[in-house]
Motif scaffolding. Sequence first.
Motif, short mmCIF file in Angstrom:
data_model
loop_
_atom_site.label_atom_id
_atom_site.label_comp_id
_atom_site.label_asym_id
_atom_site.label_seq_id
_atom_site.Cartn_x
_atom_site.Cartn_y
_atom_site.Cartn_z
N LEU A 152 0.83 -1.22 0.00
CA LEU A 152 0.00 0.00 0.00
C LEU A 152 0.86 1.26 0.00
O LEU A 152 0.57 2.23 -0.73
CB LEU A 152 -0.95 -0.01 1.20
CG LEU A 152 -2.03 -1.09 1.18
CD1 LEU A 152 -2.80 -1.08 2.49
CD2 LEU A 152 -2.96 -0.89 0.01
N PHE A 153 1.92 1.27 0.81
CA PHE A 153 2.80 2.44 0.83
C PHE A 153 3.53 2.60 -0.50
O PHE A 153 3.70 3.73 -0.98
CB PHE A 153 3.81 2.35 1.98
CG PHE A 153 4.75 3.52 2.01
CD1 PHE A 153 4.31 4.75 2.47
CD2 PHE A 153 6.05 3.41 1.56
CE1 PHE A 153 5.16 5.86 2.49
CE2 PHE A 153 6.91 4.50 1.58
CZ PHE A 153 6.47 5.72 2.05
N THR A 154 3.95 1.51 -1.11
CA THR A 154 4.64 1.59 -2.40
C THR A 154 3.70 2.13 -3.47
O THR A 154 4.13 2.93 -4.32
CB THR A 154 5.19 0.21 -2.80
OG1 THR A 154 6.06 -0.26 -1.76
CG2 THR A 154 5.97 0.28 -4.09
N LEU A 155 2.44 1.73 -3.44
CA LEU A 155 1.46 2.29 -4.39
C LEU A 155 1.32 3.79 -4.19
O LEU A 155 1.30 4.56 -5.15
CB LEU A 155 0.11 1.59 -4.23
CG LEU A 155 0.03 0.16 -4.74
CD1 LEU A 155 -1.32 -0.47 -4.37
CD2 LEU A 155 0.24 0.11 -6.24
N PHE A 156 1.18 4.21 -2.92
CA PHE A 156 1.11 5.65 -2.65
C PHE A 156 2.37 6.36 -3.13
O PHE A 156 2.29 7.42 -3.75
CB PHE A 156 0.93 5.91 -1.15
CG PHE A 156 1.30 7.30 -0.75
CD1 PHE A 156 0.47 8.36 -1.02
CD2 PHE A 156 2.53 7.55 -0.14
CE1 PHE A 156 0.84 9.66 -0.68
CE2 PHE A 156 2.90 8.84 0.20
CZ PHE A 156 2.06 9.90 -0.07
N PHE A 157 3.52 5.77 -2.85
CA PHE A 157 4.79 6.38 -3.24
C PHE A 157 4.87 6.53 -4.75
O PHE A 157 5.36 7.54 -5.26
CB PHE A 157 5.95 5.53 -2.71
CG PHE A 157 7.28 6.21 -2.73
CD1 PHE A 157 7.64 7.09 -1.73
CD2 PHE A 157 8.18 5.97 -3.76
CE1 PHE A 157 8.87 7.71 -1.75
CE2 PHE A 157 9.40 6.59 -3.79
CZ PHE A 157 9.76 7.47 -2.78
N GLY A 158 4.40 5.53 -5.48
CA GLY A 158 4.38 5.61 -6.93
C GLY A 158 3.48 6.72 -7.45
O GLY A 158 3.84 7.44 -8.38
N ILE A 159 2.31 6.86 -6.83
CA ILE A 159 1.40 7.94 -7.22
C ILE A 159 2.00 9.29 -6.89
O ILE A 159 1.94 10.23 -7.69
CB ILE A 159 0.03 7.75 -6.53
CG1 ILE A 159 -0.67 6.51 -7.10
CG2 ILE A 159 -0.84 8.98 -6.71
CD1 ILE A 159 -1.89 6.08 -6.32
N TYR A 160 2.61 9.39 -5.72
CA TYR A 160 3.22 10.66 -5.32
C TYR A 160 4.38 11.04 -6.24
O TYR A 160 4.44 12.15 -6.75
CB TYR A 160 3.72 10.57 -3.87
CG TYR A 160 4.35 11.85 -3.39
CD1 TYR A 160 3.58 12.89 -2.90
CD2 TYR A 160 5.73 12.03 -3.45
CE1 TYR A 160 4.15 14.07 -2.47
CE2 TYR A 160 6.32 13.21 -3.03
CZ TYR A 160 5.52 14.23 -2.54
OH TYR A 160 6.10 15.40 -2.13
N ALA A 161 5.29 10.10 -6.45
CA ALA A 161 6.49 10.41 -7.25
C ALA A 161 6.18 10.51 -8.74
O ALA A 161 6.87 11.22 -9.46
CB ALA A 161 7.56 9.34 -7.02
N GLY A 162 5.15 9.83 -9.19
CA GLY A 162 4.83 9.86 -10.61
C GLY A 162 3.88 10.95 -11.02
O GLY A 162 4.01 11.52 -12.11
N ASN A 163 2.92 11.31 -10.15
CA ASN A 163 1.87 12.26 -10.54
C ASN A 163 1.82 13.52 -9.69
O ASN A 163 1.69 14.62 -10.23
CB ASN A 163 0.51 11.57 -10.48
CG ASN A 163 0.40 10.43 -11.46
OD1 ASN A 163 0.98 10.46 -12.53
ND2 ASN A 163 -0.31 9.38 -11.07
N ILE A 164 1.89 13.38 -8.39
CA ILE A 164 1.74 14.54 -7.52
C ILE A 164 2.98 15.42 -7.54
O ILE A 164 2.87 16.64 -7.64
CB ILE A 164 1.42 14.10 -6.08
CG1 ILE A 164 0.08 13.35 -6.05
CG2 ILE A 164 1.38 15.27 -5.12
CD1 ILE A 164 -0.27 12.71 -4.72
#
Length: 160
Positions: free
Chosen positions: A82-94
């Motif tokens: 779950l944290f890796t998914l969030f990290f991917g969204i943060y680093a890729g989109n946000i």
Amino acid sequence: MLKFALPVRYAIALSGLLISYFLLISLFGWHTNPLFSLFNGVITAFGVYEAIKGYKLRKNDAFTYADGFTTGIVTGFLATILFTLFFGIYAGNINPTFIDNFMGPWGSSTSLGIILFTVAICGFATTAVLTLSFMQLFKPSWNLTKSENTTEFVGKEVIE
């Protein structure tokens, strides 16, 4: 399925703590310093410990090493995913410039996939080590109880 209900609840709470901590340090601009990610281990340790402890309290005498180990692994692995998914969204989109700031001079040759793989592997390794460590505290003891006929030895003297 009910066997995994408790670890899933703890995993969601643990990933929420990890995400909250990451967002908190990002407010101060500290999220690009890898030194601050060491506290993720402390947060993960707390979550895994509490999950195993909660499972042991629920099972009482029926608690086994395998059940506790499974609880810790499921909790930590799911929280890591779950944290890796969030990290991917943060680093890729946000915040798409996060990778360049985080990696410094190595950022030009590093992809988001490699970073996510590294985050996941670190989380899985941390979970495995912590679960094995905490199970030493929670495993049932194999110490034999003393019988009334047992003789204790103190030095060379025999006490009866």
